[in-house]
Design a protein around this motif. Structure first.
Motif, PDB file in Angstrom:
ATOM      1  N   LYS B  11     -20.438 -83.452 -22.558  1.00  0.00           N
ATOM      2  CA  LYS B  11     -21.860 -83.750 -22.521  1.00  0.00           C
ATOM      3  C   LYS B  11     -22.194 -84.854 -23.510  1.00  0.00           C
ATOM      4  O   LYS B  11     -23.007 -85.739 -23.252  1.00  0.00           O
ATOM      5  CB  LYS B  11     -22.629 -82.482 -22.876  1.00  0.00           C
ATOM      6  CG  LYS B  11     -24.087 -82.536 -22.496  1.00  0.00           C
ATOM      7  CD  LYS B  11     -24.782 -81.272 -22.954  1.00  0.00           C
ATOM      8  CE  LYS B  11     -26.287 -81.480 -22.917  1.00  0.00           C
ATOM      9  NZ  LYS B  11     -26.966 -80.402 -23.627  1.00  0.00           N
ATOM     10  N   MET B  13     -20.170 -87.133 -24.515  1.00  0.00           N
ATOM     11  CA  MET B  13     -19.532 -88.403 -24.171  1.00  0.00           C
ATOM     12  C   MET B  13     -19.968 -88.968 -22.824  1.00  0.00           C
ATOM     13  O   MET B  13     -19.469 -89.996 -22.401  1.00  0.00           O
ATOM     14  CB  MET B  13     -18.003 -88.212 -24.133  1.00  0.00           C
ATOM     15  CG  MET B  13     -17.394 -87.810 -25.456  1.00  0.00           C
ATOM     16  SD  MET B  13     -17.773 -88.958 -26.756  1.00  0.00           S
ATOM     17  CE  MET B  13     -16.767 -90.337 -26.250  1.00  0.00           C
ATOM     18  N   ARG B  14     -20.885 -88.282 -22.174  1.00  0.00           N
ATOM     19  CA  ARG B  14     -21.128 -88.698 -20.792  1.00  0.00           C
ATOM     20  C   ARG B  14     -21.783 -90.071 -20.714  1.00  0.00           C
ATOM     21  O   ARG B  14     -21.658 -90.761 -19.719  1.00  0.00           O
ATOM     22  CB  ARG B  14     -21.971 -87.647 -20.084  1.00  0.00           C
ATOM     23  CG  ARG B  14     -23.418 -87.719 -20.446  1.00  0.00           C
ATOM     24  CD  ARG B  14     -24.268 -86.745 -19.754  1.00  0.00           C
ATOM     25  NE  ARG B  14     -25.555 -86.808 -20.439  1.00  0.00           N
ATOM     26  CZ  ARG B  14     -26.280 -85.786 -20.776  1.00  0.00           C
ATOM     27  NH1 ARG B  14     -25.886 -84.593 -20.467  1.00  0.00           N
ATOM     28  NH2 ARG B  14     -27.413 -85.949 -21.415  1.00  0.00           N
ATOM     29  N   ASN B  15     -22.474 -90.462 -21.735  1.00  0.00           N
ATOM     30  CA  ASN B  15     -23.117 -91.769 -21.695  1.00  0.00           C
ATOM     31  C   ASN B  15     -22.289 -92.859 -22.350  1.00  0.00           C
ATOM     32  O   ASN B  15     -22.647 -94.024 -22.321  1.00  0.00           O
ATOM     33  CB  ASN B  15     -24.474 -91.700 -22.387  1.00  0.00           C
ATOM     34  CG  ASN B  15     -25.452 -90.918 -21.559  1.00  0.00           C
ATOM     35  OD1 ASN B  15     -25.464 -91.049 -20.339  1.00  0.00           O
ATOM     36  ND2 ASN B  15     -26.245 -90.077 -22.206  1.00  0.00           N
ATOM     37  N   GLN B  16     -21.212 -92.449 -22.964  1.00  0.00           N
ATOM     38  CA  GLN B  16     -20.397 -93.450 -23.633  1.00  0.00           C
ATOM     39  C   GLN B  16     -19.575 -94.231 -22.601  1.00  0.00           C
ATOM     40  O   GLN B  16     -19.131 -93.664 -21.596  1.00  0.00           O
ATOM     41  CB  GLN B  16     -19.447 -92.769 -24.621  1.00  0.00           C
ATOM     42  CG  GLN B  16     -20.142 -92.180 -25.824  1.00  0.00           C
ATOM     43  CD  GLN B  16     -20.845 -93.234 -26.644  1.00  0.00           C
ATOM     44  OE1 GLN B  16     -20.317 -94.330 -26.824  1.00  0.00           O
ATOM     45  NE2 GLN B  16     -22.043 -92.938 -27.123  1.00  0.00           N
ATOM     46  N   PRO B  17     -19.408 -95.514 -22.821  1.00  0.00           N
ATOM     47  CA  PRO B  17     -18.609 -96.308 -21.885  1.00  0.00           C
ATOM     48  C   PRO B  17     -17.155 -95.882 -21.961  1.00  0.00           C
ATOM     49  O   PRO B  17     -16.647 -95.569 -23.035  1.00  0.00           O
ATOM     50  CB  PRO B  17     -18.803 -97.727 -22.392  1.00  0.00           C
ATOM     51  CG  PRO B  17     -19.155 -97.576 -23.819  1.00  0.00           C
ATOM     52  CD  PRO B  17     -19.903 -96.300 -23.941  1.00  0.00           C
ATOM     53  N   THR B  18     -16.521 -95.862 -20.824  1.00  0.00           N
ATOM     54  CA  THR B  18     -15.114 -95.509 -20.812  1.00  0.00           C
ATOM     55  C   THR B  18     -14.287 -96.780 -20.867  1.00  0.00           C
ATOM     56  O   THR B  18     -14.790 -97.891 -20.664  1.00  0.00           O
ATOM     57  CB  THR B  18     -14.764 -94.753 -19.539  1.00  0.00           C
ATOM     58  OG1 THR B  18     -15.299 -95.474 -18.445  1.00  0.00           O
ATOM     59  CG2 THR B  18     -15.329 -93.366 -19.572  1.00  0.00           C
ATOM     60  N   LYS B 119     -26.503 -98.823 -21.662  1.00  0.00           N
ATOM     61  CA  LYS B 119     -26.698 -97.426 -21.314  1.00  0.00           C
ATOM     62  C   LYS B 119     -26.290 -96.522 -22.484  1.00  0.00           C
ATOM     63  O   LYS B 119     -26.982 -95.561 -22.842  1.00  0.00           O
ATOM     64  CB  LYS B 119     -25.822 -97.118 -20.104  1.00  0.00           C
ATOM     65  CG  LYS B 119     -26.121 -95.786 -19.448  1.00  0.00           C
ATOM     66  CD  LYS B 119     -25.316 -95.680 -18.187  1.00  0.00           C
ATOM     67  CE  LYS B 119     -25.201 -94.255 -17.722  1.00  0.00           C
ATOM     68  NZ  LYS B 119     -26.488 -93.645 -17.472  1.00  0.00           N
ATOM     69  N   ALA B 120     -25.164 -96.897 -23.078  1.00  0.00           N
ATOM     70  CA  ALA B 120     -24.667 -96.083 -24.181  1.00  0.00           C
ATOM     71  C   ALA B 120     -25.616 -96.129 -25.367  1.00  0.00           C
ATOM     72  O   ALA B 120     -25.855 -95.119 -26.025  1.00  0.00           O
ATOM     73  CB  ALA B 120     -23.286 -96.562 -24.589  1.00  0.00           C
ATOM     74  N   VAL B 121     -26.146 -97.312 -25.596  1.00  0.00           N
ATOM     75  CA  VAL B 121     -26.975 -97.443 -26.796  1.00  0.00           C
ATOM     76  C   VAL B 121     -28.338 -96.800 -26.594  1.00  0.00           C
ATOM     77  O   VAL B 121     -28.882 -96.159 -27.498  1.00  0.00           O
ATOM     78  CB  VAL B 121     -27.123 -98.934 -27.158  1.00  0.00           C
ATOM     79  CG1 VAL B 121     -28.170 -99.118 -28.229  1.00  0.00           C
ATOM     80  CG2 VAL B 121     -25.794 -99.464 -27.616  1.00  0.00           C
ATOM     81  N   GLN B 123     -29.238 -94.373 -24.704  1.00  0.00           N
ATOM     82  CA  GLN B 123     -29.309 -92.919 -24.608  1.00  0.00           C
ATOM     83  C   GLN B 123     -28.749 -92.301 -25.868  1.00  0.00           C
ATOM     84  O   GLN B 123     -27.665 -92.650 -26.314  1.00  0.00           O
ATOM     85  CB  GLN B 123     -28.493 -92.463 -23.406  1.00  0.00           C
ATOM     86  CG  GLN B 123     -29.146 -92.826 -22.109  1.00  0.00           C
ATOM     87  CD  GLN B 123     -29.374 -91.617 -21.264  1.00  0.00           C
ATOM     88  OE1 GLN B 123     -28.536 -90.743 -21.230  1.00  0.00           O
ATOM     89  NE2 GLN B 123     -30.494 -91.569 -20.597  1.00  0.00           N
TER      90      GLN B 123
END
Lengths: 170, 952
Positions: B11, B13-18, B119-121, B123
């Motif tokens: 949860k 890590m879901r917004n973190q870029p892969t 997106k990562a930043v 959220q």
């Protein structure tokens, strides 16, 4: 606060050989950096840097790499990076070097910097572009990124809504 | 656990870029849908195809690819990947790799990365709420409550969060809003629902806020105040006033002709134990009496319990023909037995048409409400009784009582004698005020009702009875007389000055009207004390008979009178006590507490069992190393008192002594046999098992002595089992006043035999002689005696403390050294420890075997182990051995209540001792030290000296 403080090195892998990007993987890169540190700083350096060292993010297309290490020894890692001259994968050697873009305390700051950096790069690309067709394509992507930025807030809402439903389903 | 952790991490890590490698394809532009693929390292071998082909395509089609196309490609790529073997990959890649790179792909990649990073930043990834992420200087009070206090850019997110929180909150089970729930009707319904199982007293809500409540005897009762108040309650008892709500006491009403009632009840009580129902001063209605009830014609065995009773005062002394009322007050735990017995002796079998005035459990809320609102006057009824004083007054019926089903009849009539028995439980409230200021508080709190004059309006329905009464000049004059006496009471400094058990009827006004503004302490008014002559007359004569009449007797009036009494007495400085205070009070009064101190009545046995169960549970909760090992301490029964076995052991012990000395008279033995036969005749009402149990000891005692002696060692083991099942059917407590008086005279230290003998004829007391003892023992073969023990020096006894007979050397040492504390019990060995260890090892072995061998074998082995009773470390298991001679000092009895007594200033205990043992001990002790015993708490090895006193 009580936590381990880290430093994040945002680097760019620069290589002439496009095949270099093929073999750009976190495991390979991590091993490479570790080896280099061991070569440059000896066993002590390798040991000191191996604690908490990780490749947090990697983009093979843009060659962006995010390395994490402990705050106490980030200088060792940093100073070892220029000594990376090639990327080795399955017996192939691809000459390349790492260009450090930013050193941050959190992933978040690095991400923020990366956004700025990429935007700048796009603009530079646009300015330097001579080919008409390419120019159009770049323009398109630039506008897309800008649009994305604007709509990010809206997206968030919809996204989070979707996530909630997904959670509920779980 | 790990699963939850993973989910939490996911949860986060879901917004973190892969990671985006070429292996995962260029997918960033189509959102972050390829989480999983990104990390797989070895897909790369396949990928170059797609990446390069795409590059080719983009180049050739002049970058006009739409996103949808890209997606298609990616999907096709996936399918391709699946189809194609991926060993062939690497060879193909090298040829297809382009020699140059275009700016557009580069730009696309960058754009995709930007979007991913954005997106990562944008959220937040942590679990914190929005306002928690704000820097400290931007935080505002109550941000979580009011979204508008947040900065505007965060308001939207916060809004969503708040909604989510509301959603996540548990659904409110109550469908009504708070206001509706609090409204009187619904509250009453809710209260009624909550007291379905255990009934509430009227003061329940008041008590529940201030007391630890326990569910007992079908009621919710306050056990002890939540504040620390042990000492404060004692002070209130001795110097001020302690108030107790005794409304849970049950009241039985007997209506009928005086002679009939007395005739019916006379077999239930004995003149031996004191006054009966026929006591003159009680019969007139002036006093409250108290007595012990037994099963009809079964005295001294089969005790039912102690009761108090009040006769309704005769209106006009002389005409005894009219029906009289008798009220019997008793403890709820005794009620079932006593009610059954009274019904039996009165031959009351037919329930009267009780449905009319049945306590309706489903009182409609509206009725309930009207009842609580209307009454503004009440009748007070007051009894004074030694140092305590009770105030009973009628109440509206809330909802049945805790000791019977609401649908059961509560009134019975006898066709032959015309006696009507009705159960008035919970119809009246009863308070007890203890302490010297009781009267002052009562006179302050209660004011006699003002007499209505003719001119006043009479539309108030609930008080019409009072207006009616005021029309009658007789009753008005009576009321005035009662009022004057009541006023006199205020001047009396101690309730003890008034004869015990005095009754005064009084009609009082609503005490809520003259409630004081502030809490205050009442002091006895010195002015009132001046009224000496009247007071003296009152003290000498008691309250006149007429004054004890009260309207309370009238049932209709009962119903219309109300409660809410406690607060106004609190406002006058009374302290309220709970059940624990009742116990303490009875300890200071040195009277047995109901029902714990009646080991011979069924309620007492039940209570003891329950207590033992609770204590055992509490004991087992502690780890073995942190609890006393009672086996090593030589305590056989730390949680219950084996009275039955104690008396039996003493009997056999004394008989064995007699054997050895060969000094017993055959006549005594004969008489004992005769005595034994009478009570032990099996009754038809008892169960088969019980009569069997009765039979066994009977046979034992009627056996010839020789057999008895040989049986001696074997008996305890066999009878220990029997005794547990028999529940003390043969046990009795000595309550004959004459014998008790004699015993107490014997117990005291006599300075010399000559003086005692000289005094004996004068007082009419028998000297302690063998014949006298034997005659007592013959009458009460297995009796216990209620004794008080006051410690000579140190030590504070606790319940289940053992009372032991001191050895001769102890007394010798005490006479030499007055500071001698007492002997020590040598440590016992624990024969069960090795057993427990063996059991444990066996279990372990079994476990190992189970693990090793097949499941079927393990099951077969598991069964016998389960059948064995698990031993508890530190407790005696199996039937008890001879309890009297288990320790170095001979056991005499047990303490039932014991504590440091603040009234006396040293440890004091109350308990029972075996009559046989007591007489044996007294006869063997020399005159000066007569009555000295040793006390040893169950968790200690130290014996302490105490003096035995028998309360009559």
């Amino acid at each position: 606060m009580v936590r381990f403080k880290h430093r994040y090195l945002l680097c760019e892998v620069v290589s002439d050989d496009p095949r270099c990007r093929l073999s750009l993987e976190d495991r390979v890169l991590g091993g490479l950096v570790r080896d280099t540190i061991a070569r440059v700083h000896g066993t002590f350096g390798a040991a000191a840097c191996s604690i908490g060292f990780a490749v947090r993010y990697l983009n093979a297309y843009t060659g962006i790499v995010l390395l994490r290490c402990r705050k106490e020894f980030y200088r060792l890692v940093w100073s070892a990076l220029p000594f990376i001259t090639y990327l080795e994968n399955r017996g192939h050697h691809y000459p390349c070097f790492l260009n450090t873009l930013h050193v941050g305390g959190t992933i978040r700051t690095c991400q923020k910097f990366l956004i700025q950096y990429n935007r700048r790069q796009l603009l530079i690309l646009l300015q330097n572009c001579t080919d008409e067709g390419e120019r159009e394509a770049i323009q398109k992507s630039v506008t897309r990124s800008c649009l994305l930025e604007e709509s990010s807030a809206g997206e968030e809402l919809s996204d989070s809504g979707g996530e909630e439903t997904a959670e509920a389903m779980e | 656990m790990s699963n939850a952790k993973e989910r939490k991490h996911a949860k986060k890590m879901r917004n973190q870029p892969t990671n985006v490698t070429l292996s995962s394809g260029f997918v960033a532009d189509s959102g972050v849908k390829y989480h999983n693929g990104g990390r797989k390292p070895f897909q790369s071998q396949k990928e170059p195809h797609s990446g390069t082909s795409r590059q080719w395509q983009t180049k050739m089609s002049h970058h006009s690819l739409a996103e949808s196309d890209a997606k298609e490609q990616s999907s096709s790529r996936v399918t391709f990947k699946k189809k194609g073997g991926w060993k062939a990959g690497p060879e193909g890649t090298s040829q297809e790799i382009p020699k140059y790179i275009t700016a557009s792909t580069f730009a696309q990649a960058r754009a995709a990365e930007i979007s991913a990073m954005l997106k990562a930043v944008a959220q937040k990834s942590s679990n914190s709420l929005v306002f928690q992420t704000l820097p400290r200087h931007m935080r505002r009070r109550a941000m979580s409550h009011n979204v508008k206090r947040l900065p505007r850019r965060l308001q939207e997110i916060a809004q969503k969060e708040a909604e989510k929180a509301v959603h996540q909150k548990k659904e409110h089970s109550k469908n009504k809003c708070h206001k509706a729930r609090r409204c009187h009707i619904n509250r009453m319904l809710e209260f009624n629902r909550r007291q379905k199982k255990n009934k509430w007293l009227e003061t329940h809500i008041w008590h529940a806020k201030r007391f630890h409540m326990v569910k007992r005897w079908g009621y919710c009762l306050g056990e002890r105040p939540t504040v620390k108040s042990h000492r404060a309650c004692y002070r209130a008892m001795t110097s001020r006033c302690l108030l107790q709500d005794l409304s849970y006491y049950c009241c039985l009403e007997l209506k009928g002709k005086e002679e009939e009632i007395l005739k019916a009840l006379s077999p239930m009580c004995s003149i031996d134990t004191g006054l009966t129902f026929a006591a003159v001063h009680c019969l007139s209605g002036k006093h409250q009496g108290s007595l012990m009830l037994y099963r009809a014609n079964k005295y001294p065995r089969e005790m039912l319990g102690p009761v108090t009773f009040i006769w309704k005062a005769e209106r006009t002394p002389g005409d005894t023909s009219e029906s009289r009322h008798l009220w019997i007050w008793l403890h709820p735990s005794l009620k079932q037995d006593i009610l059954e017995e009274i019904k039996a002796v009165c031959q009351c079998v037919e329930p009267t048409k009780s449905t009319v005035c049945l306590p309706d459990p489903l009182l409609t809320p509206s009725q309930e409400k009207s009842r609580t609102d209307l009454p503004t006057e009440k009748i007070g009824k007051k009894r004074k009784w030694k140092d305590d004083e009770e105030n009973a007054k009628p109440i509206k019926k809330v909802i049945g009582d805790g000791t019977r089903d609401p649908l059961q009849p509560y009134s019975w009539i006898s066709p032959t004698t015309g006696i009507v028995i009705s159960d008035l439980t919970m119809e009246m409230n009863r308070f007890r005020l203890i302490g010297p200021l009781a009267h002052s508080i009562l006179t302050e709190a209660l004011k006699a009702a003002s007499v209505h004059t003719e001119g006043e309006d009479t539309e108030k329905t609930p008080h019409c009875w009072w207006i009616e009464a005021c029309r009658n000049p007789d009753s008005v004059s009576l009321h005035h007389r009662q009022e004057t006496i009541f006023e006199l009471l205020g001047g009396i400094t101690s309730p003890a000055e008034i004869p015990a058990g005095t009754i005064l009827g009084l009609t009082v006004g609503d005490p809520r009207i003259n409630l004081p503004q502030k809490r205050s302490k009442v002091l006895p008014n010195p002015e009132k004390c001046q009224d000496n002559e009247k007071v003296r007359q009152l003290l000498l004569e008691g309250v006149p008979v007429e004054c004890s009449h009260s309207f309370l007797w009238n049932q209709d009036i009962c119903k219309s009178v109300t409660e809410n009494k406690i607060p106004d007495q609190i406002y006058r400085g009374a302290r309220v006590g709970g059940l624990k205070e009742t116990v303490v009070h009875s300890q200071y009064k040195r009277s047995p507490n109901v029902p714990g101190d009646f080991p011979d009545c069924p309620a007492g046995i039940l209570f003891a069992e329950e207590q033992a169960k609770n204590l055992l549970e509490k004991y087992k909760r502690r780890p073995p190393a942190k609890r006393p090992n009672y086996v090593k301490l030589g305590t056989l029964a730390p949680f219950c008192c084996p009275w039955e076995q104690l008396t039996r052991d003493w009997e056999s012990r004394v008989q064995a002594q007699d054997e050895s000395s060969a000094a017993s008279s055959p006549g005594g033995e004969e008489s004992s046999l005769r005595r034994d036969v009478v009570p032990c005749a099996p009754m038809p009402g008892r169960t088969r098992q019980l009569s069997d149990d009765e039979g066994t000891p009977l046979n034992d005692s009627s056996e010839p002595k020789g057999v008895m002696d040989t049986d001696g060692p074997a008996r305890p083991g066999t009878e220990g089992v029997v005794g547990q099942g028999a529940t003390g059917s043969l046990l009795c407590v000595l309550r004959s006043r004459k014998l008790l008086r004699q015993l107490s005279a014997w117990c005291g230290p006599s300075s010399g035999n000559s003086r005692a003998a000289a005094r004996a004829p004068g007082t009419g007391q028998q000297e302690l002689r063998r014949e006298a003892c034997l005659s007592i023992l013959d009458r009460f073969p297995k009796a216990l005696v209620w004794v008080r023990l006051s410690l000579l020096r140190k030590g504070s006894p606790e319940p289940h403390t053992m009372i032991c007979v001191p050895a001769e050397e102890d007394l010798l040492q005490l006479s030499q050294d007055r500071l001698y504390c007492g002997p020590q019990e040598p440590k016992h060995s624990d024969p069960f420890k090795s057993q427990i260890r063996k059991q444990k090892e066996k279990k372990k072995l079994e476990k190992r075997q189970k693990r090793g061998c097949a499941a079927s074998e393990g099951l077969a082995e598991g069964d016998p182990a389960a059948g064995q009773q698990p031993l508890t470390l530190g407790l005696w298991s199996g039937p008890l051995p001879v309890v009297t001679s288990h320790c170095s000092r001979v056991l005499l009895g047990f303490v039932t209540q014991g504590d440091f007594s603040m009234a006396v200033g040293c440890g004091e205990a109350l308990g029972f001792v075996s009559l046989t043992g007591l007489l044996d001990m007294l006869s063997s002790q020399p005159g000066v030290e007569r009555g000295l015993v040793l006390l040893r708490p169950p968790a200690s090895l130290q014996y302490r000296f105490a003096r035995i006193v028998i309360e009559v």
